[in-house]
Design a protein around this motif. Structure first.
Motif: not given
Length: 128
Positions: A64-68
């Motif tokens: 996901i945007p900027y992570g998981a």
């Protein structure tokens, strides 16, 4: 270390953060799946008859945007009954007084602690 060197180091670390987070979340999901499956391998969790229910538990990571994020779950229809029990009459008119056999709830603390540890490792990895 000069301010410019520090800025370069932080820029390199920032570029590696998304992959490090994904790796940590994926690993936590795999370990969580294993813990749930282990808890669903006999008392106090549900007994194993064919193993199909245990195998139905999956870990699905995604970026996901900027992570998981990772979803742990099953599509097995008996999952809620096994976890929380069931007293009453089902849709076929059968009466049940089935006690709960918790196997997911007991894994939550382990999954939480594992995720926290994995995030610490991820930060250490990107800053190394």
């Amino acid at each position: 270390m000069t301010p410019d060197e520090m800025a370069d180091r932080l820029d390199r670390a920032a570029a590696r953060v998304p992959d490090a987070i994904y790796k940590a979340v994926d690993h936590t999901g795999v370990l969580g799946q294993a813990r749930i499956r282990g808890n669903a391998s006999g008392r106090p969790g549900p007994n194993v008859i064919t193993g199909a229910y245990r195998r139905s538990w999956v870990s699905v990571p995604r970026r996901i945007p900027y992570g998981a994020q990772c979803t742990l779950g099953t599509t097995a229809p008996q999952s809620r009954r096994l976890e929380w029990g069931f007293t009453g009459i089902d849709s076929l008119g059968r009466h049940y007084d089935q006690p709960p056999f918790p196997h997911v709830g007991p894994a939550i603390d382990f999954i939480t602690m594992t995720l926290h540890a994995q995030m610490r490792f991820a930060v250490a990895e990107v800053l190394a």
